[in-house]
Enzyme design. Structure first.
Site, PDB file in Angstrom:
ATOM      1  CG  ASP A 136      -2.185  -1.089   1.396  1.00 29.43           C
ATOM      2  OD1 ASP A 136      -1.596  -1.921   0.766  1.00 29.43           O
ATOM      3  OD2 ASP A 136      -2.854  -0.802   1.947  1.00 29.43           O
ATOM      4  CE  LYS A 199      -5.349   1.958   2.288  1.00 32.32           C
ATOM      5  NZ  LYS A 199      -4.237   1.103   3.262  1.00 32.32           N
ATOM      6  CE  LYS A 235      -6.901  -1.361   2.549  1.00 32.39           C
ATOM      7  NZ  LYS A 235      -5.511  -1.960   3.011  1.00 32.39           N
TER       8      LYS A 235
END
Lengths: 299, 296
Positions: A136, A199, A235
């Protein structure tokens, strides 16, 4: 490094319409068997997260055990991934050996991203070598707001290359992007640069994930799919702590992207306390009685 | 100079809602109970709370418990005192409500308001004393100081008396919150609006949100859910019927919940001395014993 990236022209977002559309999903009510099915799906989509300065190997071990078996009751899925800081990856690797649970790590000098590209790439490589199969990353919001879109593209592309086989999730930190138009543009740049997932947030900045922002990102993914046939994951992270809200997100995903995205390979929740609320709702469905978080382990 | 009354003016009626987490939400169920005065005149449509309202109230009470229990006893005492002050300042409104809605005589209404104010003060006074009275220093056969201290049980449901719309409610929560418990009060009688009037007193008494939550409705609708709710630590029951005792007992046993049935005073007179006692604090405290080395 590519300097030939043409910054895409993205459609401007009608803020009122996006807010209204997202609010509509809050009126949905899912009951009984459909609710139970949805709750189990939510568990399988959770990136069970601990990203605190006070994280210890012991806490990460405990979290991994919860990821493997969320509660005593049989028949529940495991979570999608455990998400930790890079130094905790070896602990997670050891604890999750022999399972299908992914190991996600926040690299690239999370949460600020304030470091040179070389240092950020080095951290990604070290983290992947340690055993993380999902990275991430955070984008440089300052650079984005300064209009350095090509730099953002180049950084994401370089990080993707450094990830090798690991999946790359690109955190836009939408709470700092100020407008839905910026969210839309940042989403498109991340996708163009090779993001496997986009995300919303680090969870460290408010506002965190919101339904309208997630909707804008989902629509970017949808338009990209319609144009190229390529699927990209989503996400939302931060602030999703109730099962009811998580189910509303699933309704939004289904109606924006379709059933194909109702899968942990394509949709995840970045959360920690969400899991216990989902477990309490499952117990409520099973026993007919309201449950208490005190009967569950800390997450 | 007094002005003539405007005969074209429309009265503005109050909407009586629930009191949960320091706010006044409507019931999620959308249902209501029509309340009438003792003479049959319309008073208001009162919220008919559901199990989901109870669930929400328990969440609020749980969230408030840690902070409330951690307050100093002196501070809890001050807040009960503040409630008494606020009630005193609005006593005429409550006396009027008791007379007009519940059919009290002027004297009886005054006596009930007096008793409610005094009871708040009285339990407030116990906040920093009950620990001294009911705690103990225990002689032990080892070099330790040994203390036993009462602490709050946690989140409680309290089923308020079916009479005395004001005093009954005060009696149902004051001995419980003084030790640091938080409560969800269920009010089921013919004059529920007075309980929500009283919630406005709570709302401006420096009481933290969620310490007292008030639901109006029917006991029997939510009884099973109260008994079975795993996040409720205890149930205080006033004016229990035999059937209620059985039903609550069965449900509460499953979660090993503490239940106490408070005695109704003779003749249902909640102003009586027997309707208040420091011993009424005790059913919902936990005794903690600590051993401390003497150091030699």
């Amino acid at each position: 490094m590519a300097n030939s990236y043409d910054v895409p022209r993205v459609p401007s977002v009608d803020k009122i319409a996006a807010d209204e559309r997202a609010a509509k999903f809050k009126t949905r009510s899912i009951k009984k068997e459909a609710k139970l099915k949805g709750l189990k799906l939510v568990i399988s989509m959770i990136d069970l997260t601990t990203l605190e300065g006070q994280d210890t190997p012991g806490k990460v071990r405990m979290l991994c055990r919860k990821a493997r078996r969320p509660m005593l009751q049989e028949g529940l899925p495991t979570v999608g991934a455990v998400c930790v800081y890079p130094p905790m990856v070896p602990v997670a690797v050891e604890e999750l050996k022999g399972t299908d649970i992914n190991i996600a790590a926040v690299a690239t000098y999370f949460p600020s991203g304030q470091a040179g590209l070389g240092e950020r790439i080095d951290e990604v490589k070290r983290t992947v070598e340690a055993g993380a199969n999902e990275i991430d990353m955070v984008i440089s919001r300052g650079a984005f707001l300064a209009g350095e879109y090509t730099r953002i593209y180049d950084e994401v592309a370089a990080t993707k290359e450094a990830c090798g086989d690991a999946h790359l999730k690109v955190i836009l930190e939408t709470g700092e992007l100020q407008t839905y138009d910026n969210v839309r543009l940042a989403s498109q740049i991340a996708i163009d640069a090779g993001a496997d997932f986009i995300k919303t947030s680090t969870g460290k900045v408010s506002p965190k994930a919101t339904m309208p922002v997630t909707l804008v990102m989902l629509e970017t993914i949808r338009d990209h799919f319609l144009k190229t046939g390529q699927m990209v994951g989503m996400k939302p992270a931060g602030g999703i702590s109730s099962a009811k809200l998580a189910l509303r997100y699933l309704a939004m995903v289904k109606e924006t992207l379709g059933d194909a995205w109702l899968d942990p390979d394509w949709f995840r929740f970045g959360a920690s306390s969400l899991l216990n609320d989902v477990l309490m709702q499952i117990e409520k469905q099973r026993t007919g009685r309201y449950h208490s978080e005190r009967y569950l382990s800390i997450s | 100079m007094a002005k003539a009354k405007n005969t074209n003016r429309l009265d503005v009626y109050k909407t009586f809602k629930l009191y949960i987490g320091g706010a006044f939400p409507r019931t999620e169920s959308g249902r209501y109970i029509t309340e009438e005065t003792h003479k049959g005149a319309f008073v208001a449509n009162i919220c008919r709370a559901s199990r989901k309202d109870f669930r929400d109230a328990v969440v609020a009470a749980r969230s408030a418990h840690g902070g409330w229990a951690a307050r100093t006893p002196f501070n809890r005492s001050q807040i009960l005192h503040r409630m008494a002050e606020m009630l005193e300042s609005r006593r005429h409104g409550f006396e009027h409500a008791l007379r007009e809605r519940a059919g009290y005589s002027k004297a009886d209404a005054g006596a009930e308001v007096d008793a409610a104010i005094d009871r708040l003060l009285w339990y407030g006074g116990w906040a920093d004393k009950f620990v001294q009275v009911f705690g103990a220093t225990n002689p032990v056969a080892s070099p330790h100081f040994n203390f036993t201290i009462p602490e709050s049980t946690g989140v409680l449901a309290t089923l308020a008396p079916k009479d005395a719309p004001l005093l009954g409610l005060v009696t149902s929560f004051a001995p419980l919150i003084v030790s640091g418990n938080t409560v969800v009060a269920i009010v089921d009688h013919d004059h529920r609006s007075i309980a929500i009037d009283f919630a406005e007193i709570l709302h401006c008494s420096d009481l933290p949100a969620g310490v007292i939550n008030i639901l109006t409705g029917y006991r029997d609708e939510v009884l099973d859910h109260i008994g079975g709710h795993r996040d409720v630590d205890g149930i205080a029951v006033f004016d229990a019927t035999a059937e209620e005792r059985k039903s609550i007992g069965i449900e509460a046993a499953d979660t090993v919940k503490r239940v106490h049935f408070y005695d109704t005073p003779k003749g249902g007179d909640w102003t009586a001395d027997e309707a208040q006692s420091p011993y009424w604090i005790l059913p919902f405290v936990e005794f903690k014993t600590a051993w401390h080395p003497m150091g030699y």
